[in-house]
Design a protein around this motif. Structure first.
Motif, short mmCIF file in Angstrom:
data_model
loop_
_atom_site.label_atom_id
_atom_site.label_comp_id
_atom_site.label_asym_id
_atom_site.label_seq_id
_atom_site.Cartn_x
_atom_site.Cartn_y
_atom_site.Cartn_z
N TYR A 142 44.00 38.35 -5.49
CA TYR A 142 43.62 38.24 -7.00
C TYR A 142 42.00 38.16 -7.03
N VAL A 143 41.57 39.24 -7.22
CA VAL A 143 40.00 39.51 -7.32
C VAL A 143 39.39 39.26 -8.58
N PRO A 144 38.68 37.80 -8.96
CA PRO A 144 38.37 38.28 -10.54
C PRO A 144 37.15 38.75 -11.03
N LYS A 145 37.39 38.65 -11.84
CA LYS A 145 36.28 39.85 -12.96
C LYS A 145 34.91 38.65 -13.93
N CYS A 146 34.01 39.78 -13.15
CA CYS A 146 32.78 39.11 -14.26
C CYS A 146 32.73 39.58 -15.17
N PRO A 147 32.70 37.48 -16.39
CA PRO A 147 32.42 38.75 -17.85
C PRO A 147 31.72 39.77 -18.09
N THR A 148 30.08 39.30 -17.49
CA THR A 148 29.75 40.73 -18.05
C THR A 148 29.26 41.60 -16.61
N HIS A 149 29.48 41.57 -15.84
CA HIS A 149 29.35 42.98 -14.92
C HIS A 149 31.02 43.25 -13.98
N GLY A 150 31.96 42.73 -14.89
CA GLY A 150 33.33 43.37 -14.33
C GLY A 150 33.19 43.17 -13.18
N TYR A 151 34.03 44.37 -11.76
CA TYR A 151 34.60 44.33 -11.09
C TYR A 151 33.17 45.04 -10.32
N ASP A 152 32.38 45.52 -10.54
CA ASP A 152 31.60 46.29 -9.41
C ASP A 152 30.92 45.23 -8.65
N GLU A 153 30.26 44.48 -8.95
CA GLU A 153 29.03 43.00 -8.39
C GLU A 153 29.90 42.01 -7.68
N ILE A 154 31.07 42.70 -7.51
CA ILE A 154 31.53 40.71 -6.62
C ILE A 154 31.81 41.01 -4.90
N SER A 155 31.70 39.72 -4.60
CA SER A 155 31.99 39.37 -3.13
C SER A 155 32.42 38.65 -3.10
N PHE A 156 33.27 37.92 -1.78
CA PHE A 156 34.19 37.19 -1.84
C PHE A 156 33.11 36.59 -0.06
N ASP A 157 32.82 35.44 -0.24
CA ASP A 157 32.40 34.24 0.48
C ASP A 157 32.96 33.65 1.26
N ASN A 158 33.19 34.66 2.04
CA ASN A 158 34.19 33.80 3.37
C ASN A 158 33.97 32.41 3.67
#
Length: 605
Positions: A142-158
């Motif tokens: 599951y990839v979460p959504k930022c309330p402000t920027h949606g999915y465009d700026e999401i990264s995964f900190d592994n």
């Protein structure tokens, strides 16, 4: 995608997640190939049905029990062509300063963007996690959504662990702040909830083998017409018992006698003694009595000599598939084998006294271990059949088992995938007299046998009576199974070319017999087991005796009720019984009672 039969059977069955040579990961959708008609489908489906009955009906998906008319719903396929899709469809930017993540619906969308990051234009790679559940379902994480920027700026900190990894947003104002912790995706099956009562999938790396396990049955597949006739013969059980007891020399002899006999059961020696007295009293001549004895009296060979064997031993014990297969495996006309004891004489005849002496020491150690014959064959005929898979939990009651059906292929039949091969194997038989003497000393056998032939008959009756008195049969199973595992693990020392995962076992506890065979599914042999028998059998047997006593997990393993664990006796693959019925304590008691552990120690220099 084309792969060898063995590659498909082990790594590319439907549902498996794998790494492609193009450095991408995919999931197998289906496997196609030609239909196999030269295997005994009745035996195969009977074994699959017996295996599946260990699972509750509600935990079997696309796997009806292949019995009676339902066998027609299955199809045996040679695995050849693999159809797969890219999985999972979540990609992250390879540029560490960017790391943006994007989720796609299908591979065409990825191709349309050229596989490049929409933010910085760098190459993308698949996110190395996906979710799986006991029920067999998988999905991308599951990839979460930022309330402000949606999915465009999401990264995964592994962080190296899905439990501590986080999702971050790099949009203006968020500046890399944590958007969400990683969450286990819910599963719609409703089964096997967690401690909090919620049914969740668990995240796995793409290379995690725990998330998928195929299930197989192995069976002996002798292709001779004699074996095929024997398999279908109504007197198959009697022939198998007679062969085990040494009453016939080959299954062909047994078939010949079974097809020509017209008499009923022969009398035992005691019965004949009574009957002979009656004939004498009736006034029959010596010649007439002799003629009657040839027809009805006791005999010491052939099927007619089975008179003292109980009906339960013939109809229940000998009816087991592995029992009647054993007769063919130990018939040199069907499967040639070379025994260690015979090779000692061969070495002496060619003047190699050093090797002969070392091999004789190995024979002596094997004898003290209760092994009556240690042999090698290059023609062990095995067929491996894959029929389903599990995820997460791989034992009955803890997860579901799923079949391979794809409604668009194989005429909507349930496919099972089979590969038949001839490989090399070690064949091991323990002495019935020594094992039953051990049982007598434990108080589990009423009488100690006087000779091997008597012990073999007693052995059959122990298993025939296992329902009422299970203890002696259970001890034998544990003894045979544990020794089989330790002998197999003893080969994984880097000197014979086999890893533990490339070997498997075939067991017939009712005859104190088992085989350790190369599980490569290739029709050629390296001769490694032959080399072991001729050059390293002594050191191998000594190392196995040491493994009986020592475990890397001691004292923890030593104190277990059943003294066995992943460090000493468990097999990663190759054990159909899921490492059940193992106990080094039973094996150690048996070897100690014979002085085998002391005899196996190298002589002091």
């Amino acid at each position: 995608m084309l792969r060898s039969h063995s590659q498909v059977l082990y790594s590319f069955l439907p549902g498996a997640v794998f790494r492609h040579e193009d450095r991408v990961y995919g999931q197998v959708l289906s496997v196609d190939g030609r239909r196999l008609t030269d295997l005994n489908d009745v035996v195969i489906f009977s074994e699959i049905a017996d295996y599946l009955e260990n699972w509750p009906e509600d935990d079997r998906y696309d796997l009806p029990l292949p019995r009676d008319a339902r066998m027609n719903e299955y199809r045996i396929i040679s695995p050849e062509a693999v159809r797969w899709e890219l999985f999972p469809l979540i990609l992250e930017c390879t540029r560490r300063s960017c790391g943006r993540v994007r989720s796609y619906q299908n591979a065409r969308d990825i191709a349309a963007e050229g596989g490049r990051c929409a933010k910085c234009g760098a190459a993308q790679q698949q996110l190395r996690f996906y979710s799986a559940h006991n029920c067999g379902q998988v999905k991308k994480v599951y990839v979460p959504k930022c309330p402000t920027h949606g999915y465009d700026e999401i990264s995964f900190d592994n962080t190296g662990s899905f439990l501590t990894a986080t999702w971050r947003c790099h949009g203006p104002g968020c500046n890399g702040a944590v958007t969400s912790r990683t969450n286990m995706s819910p599963c719609s099956c409703g089964k096997w909830p967690g401690p909090d009562g919620v049914v969740r999938m668990r995240a796995h790396t793409l290379d995690d083998s725990r998330a998928y396990r195929a299930h197989y049955v192995d069976l002996v597949n002798v292709e001779s017409s004699t074996f095929q006739t024997y398999q279908r013969h109504p007197n198959r059980n009697q022939i198998a018992v007679a062969h085990f007891l040494g009453l016939i020399g080959s299954i062909k002899d047994g078939l010949g006698e079974a097809d020509t006999r017209s008499d009923g059961k022969r009398m035992t020696a005691a019965q004949w003694e009574v009957k002979e007295a009656v004939y004498i009293e009736m006034g029959l001549s010596a010649d007439e009595i002799a003629d009657l004895k040839r027809v009805r009296g006791p005999v010491e060979t052939g099927l007619a000599a089975l008179g003292t064997v109980s009906e339960a031993a013939v109809e229940i014990v000998a009816a087991a598939r592995t029992f009647y297969e054993r007769a063919a495996v130990y018939d040199r006309n069907e499967v040639p084998r070379m025994a260690l004891a015979d090779q000692v004489e061969v070495a002496r005849e060619r003047g190699d006294t050093l090797q002969a002496d070392a091999m004789q020491q190995a024979v002596d150690v094997a004898t003290t271990m209760g092994i009556s014959e240690l042999a090698v064959t290059w023609e062990f005929p095995i067929a491996k059949v894959a029929f389903g898979f599990t995820r997460e939990q791989h034992e009955p009651g803890h997860g579901a088992i799923r079949g391979f059906r794809n409604q668009r292929e194989h005429d909507n039949k349930y496919p099972v995938y089979a590969v038949a091969t001839t490989t090399e194997a070690l064949l091991v038989t323990l002495s019935p007299k020594e094992v039953l003497t051990f049982l007598h000393e434990r108080g589990e056998a009423v009488t100690a046998p006087t000779d091997e032939r008597t012990a073999r008959r007693q052995l059959l009756e122990i298993f025939a009576d296992a329902g009422a008195r299970p203890a002696p049969a259970d001890t034998i199973r544990t003894l045979i199974h544990t020794l089989s595992h330790l002998l197999l693990r003893g080969l994984d020392d880097g000197q014979v070319g086999f890893a533990e995962s490339s070997l498997a076992e075939w067991m017939v506890p009712e005859t104190l017999t088992f085989a350790v065979y190369a599980n490569s599914l290739k029709d050629f042999t390296l001769g490694s087991l032959w080399t072991l028998l001729n050059s390293r059998s002594l050191s191998w047997l000594r190392s196995v005796c040491d493994q009986v006593i020592h475990c890397e997990n001691d004292p923890i393993c030593y104190q277990r009720e059943h003294r066995s664990c992943e460090r000493c006796a468990y097999l990663t693959f190759g054990c159909r019984h899921f490492n059940a019925d193992l106990d080094r304590r039973v094996l150690a008691d048996f070897l100690l009672s014979r002085g085998a552990l002391a005899a196996a120690r190298p002589a002091a220099v």
